[in-house]
Scaffold this motif. Structure first.
Motif, PDB file in Angstrom:
ATOM      1  N   CYS A 116     -25.099 -52.908   1.152  1.00 60.00           N
ATOM      2  CA  CYS A 116     -26.492 -53.318   0.931  1.00 60.00           C
ATOM      3  C   CYS A 116     -27.458 -52.244   1.422  1.00 60.00           C
ATOM      4  CB  CYS A 116     -26.780 -54.637   1.644  1.00 60.00           C
ATOM      5  SG  CYS A 116     -25.994 -56.055   0.874  1.00 60.00           S
ATOM      6  N   GLU A 117     -27.121 -51.614   2.553  1.00 62.83           N
ATOM      7  CA  GLU A 117     -27.982 -50.565   3.112  1.00 62.83           C
ATOM      8  C   GLU A 117     -27.760 -49.209   2.443  1.00 62.83           C
ATOM      9  OE1 GLU A 117     -30.380 -50.494   5.344  1.00 62.83           O
ATOM     10  OE2 GLU A 117     -30.259 -52.502   6.219  1.00 62.83           O
ATOM     11  N   TRP A 118     -26.507 -48.942   2.080  1.00 62.31           N
ATOM     12  CA  TRP A 118     -26.144 -47.645   1.500  1.00 62.31           C
ATOM     13  C   TRP A 118     -25.389 -47.899   0.187  1.00 62.31           C
ATOM     14  CZ3 TRP A 118     -25.549 -48.816   6.715  1.00 62.31           C
ATOM     15  CH2 TRP A 118     -26.382 -48.096   7.590  1.00 62.31           C
ATOM     16  N   PRO A 119     -26.103 -48.194  -0.904  1.00 65.23           N
ATOM     17  CA  PRO A 119     -25.440 -48.533  -2.173  1.00 65.23           C
ATOM     18  C   PRO A 119     -24.618 -47.381  -2.749  1.00 65.23           C
ATOM     19  CG  PRO A 119     -27.831 -48.356  -2.456  1.00 65.23           C
ATOM     20  CD  PRO A 119     -27.567 -48.308  -0.989  1.00 65.23           C
ATOM     21  N   GLU A 120     -24.793 -46.186  -2.192  1.00 64.42           N
ATOM     22  CA  GLU A 120     -24.032 -45.022  -2.667  1.00 64.42           C
ATOM     23  C   GLU A 120     -22.568 -45.060  -2.208  1.00 64.42           C
ATOM     24  OE1 GLU A 120     -28.309 -43.830  -1.557  1.00 64.42           O
ATOM     25  OE2 GLU A 120     -26.678 -44.960  -0.608  1.00 64.42           O
ATOM     26  N   LEU A 121     -22.230 -45.959  -1.294  1.00 66.90           N
ATOM     27  CA  LEU A 121     -20.882 -46.010  -0.736  1.00 66.90           C
ATOM     28  C   LEU A 121     -19.842 -46.379  -1.792  1.00 66.90           C
ATOM     29  CD1 LEU A 121     -21.498 -47.959   2.605  1.00 66.90           C
ATOM     30  CD2 LEU A 121     -21.099 -45.492   2.356  1.00 66.90           C
ATOM     31  N   THR A 122     -18.652 -45.798  -1.642  1.00 65.89           N
ATOM     32  CA  THR A 122     -17.471 -46.243  -2.361  1.00 65.89           C
ATOM     33  C   THR A 122     -16.618 -47.019  -1.377  1.00 65.89           C
ATOM     34  OG1 THR A 122     -17.487 -44.325  -3.840  1.00 65.89           O
ATOM     35  CG2 THR A 122     -15.389 -45.507  -3.601  1.00 65.89           C
ATOM     36  N   VAL A 123     -16.432 -48.323  -1.628  1.00 67.03           N
ATOM     37  CA  VAL A 123     -15.657 -49.179  -0.727  1.00 67.03           C
ATOM     38  C   VAL A 123     -14.272 -49.391  -1.349  1.00 67.03           C
ATOM     39  CG1 VAL A 123     -15.481 -51.436   0.364  1.00 67.03           C
ATOM     40  CG2 VAL A 123     -17.719 -50.301   0.172  1.00 67.03           C
ATOM     41  N   LEU A 124     -13.258 -48.919  -0.672  1.00 68.30           N
ATOM     42  CA  LEU A 124     -11.892 -49.084  -1.171  1.00 68.30           C
ATOM     43  C   LEU A 124     -11.359 -50.466  -0.788  1.00 68.30           C
ATOM     44  CD1 LEU A 124     -10.449 -45.565  -0.347  1.00 68.30           C
ATOM     45  CD2 LEU A 124     -11.515 -46.360  -2.447  1.00 68.30           C
ATOM     46  N   PRO A 125     -10.556 -51.093  -1.654  1.00 69.36           N
ATOM     47  CA  PRO A 125     -10.091 -52.455  -1.381  1.00 69.36           C
ATOM     48  C   PRO A 125      -9.058 -52.514  -0.270  1.00 69.36           C
ATOM     49  CG  PRO A 125      -9.087 -51.623  -3.393  1.00 69.36           C
ATOM     50  CD  PRO A 125     -10.100 -50.592  -2.959  1.00 69.36           C
ATOM     51  N   TRP A 126      -9.038 -53.648   0.403  1.00 69.58           N
ATOM     52  CA  TRP A 126      -8.004 -53.933   1.397  1.00 69.58           C
ATOM     53  C   TRP A 126      -6.649 -53.913   0.693  1.00 69.58           C
ATOM     54  CZ3 TRP A 126      -8.753 -54.376   6.555  1.00 69.58           C
ATOM     55  CH2 TRP A 126      -7.731 -54.917   7.335  1.00 69.58           C
ATOM     56  N   PRO A 127      -5.629 -53.327   1.285  1.00 74.37           N
ATOM     57  CA  PRO A 127      -4.328 -53.256   0.609  1.00 74.37           C
ATOM     58  C   PRO A 127      -3.714 -54.639   0.378  1.00 74.37           C
ATOM     59  CG  PRO A 127      -4.141 -52.486   2.880  1.00 74.37           C
ATOM     60  CD  PRO A 127      -5.599 -52.677   2.616  1.00 74.37           C
TER      61      PRO A 127
END
Length: 198
Positions: free
Chosen positions: A186-197
């Protein structure tokens, strides 16, 4: 892009980025005077400062608090930790930020009640940093007696500079990772969040 540069260049880039956050550098300077065993400034205030610098935002934007970890196994009582916390409240008074101080030798005493999973006793501050929900968060910095910076980054710095949030499924449950990642995005929409394994 620093995420693809040499480690030396990344370390210099980290120092440069963190130095732009005047609250952080003041927290580090004051923390050094406490002479806490094995202390580091750690967690969000570090990688979020870098994210702000990389995305051209004000260096302190979105930073909730400034965490200081230390490790004192000689006295695991709440009273001993509370005395350090109260000393810190006096020391950091007047700063435009909340500073949280925690003895990582005590985490196993309360972690399961808070997060629902047991935490083996940590053997050092570094071991506590190793257990953050995301490898991207595993970062600690402190000022040494000679004025130099000690940087602990067991997973390197590339993800921090590349705005990648990577899970670290060693202790924290999946929901902790996903809740934090959603808040950060929400604060840094540029982030790439990788999924939990899976």
């Amino acid at each position: 892009m620093l995420g693809r540069r040499s480690l030396d260049e990344q370390l210099e880039g980290l120092r440069s980025a963190l130095s732009r956050n005047e609250v952080l550098t003041e927290v580090m300077s004051r923390a050094a005077t406490m002479e806490l065993p094995g202390w580091y400034v750690t967690a969000g205030c570090l990688f979020q400062t870098v994210w702000n610098v990389v995305t051209d935002k004000p260096p302190t934007r979105g930073i909730k608090d400034y965490d200081i970890f230390y490790f004192d196994a000689a006295d695991l009582s709440w009273e001993a930790e509370d005395a350090v916390i109260r000393a810190g409240q006096e020391l950091f008074a007047g700063l435009p930020a909340e500073v949280e101080i925690r003895n990582e030798a005590r985490v196993h005493l309360w972690y399961e009640q808070k997060f629902g999973v047991p935490c083996p006793p940590h053997e050092s501050t570094e071991a506590a940093i190793d257990s953050f929900a995301s490898t991207t968060c595993c970062l600690g910095v402190r000022l040494e007696a000679d004025g130099g910076w000690r940087i602990y980054a067991p997973h390197g710095l590339s993800d921090v500079f590349n705005l990648v949030v990577r899970p670290n499924p060693v202790l924290a449950p999946r929901e902790v990772y996903e809740t934090k990642a959603a808040r950060w995005r929400c604060e840094w929409p540029e982030l790439t969040v990788l999924p939990w394994p899976g």
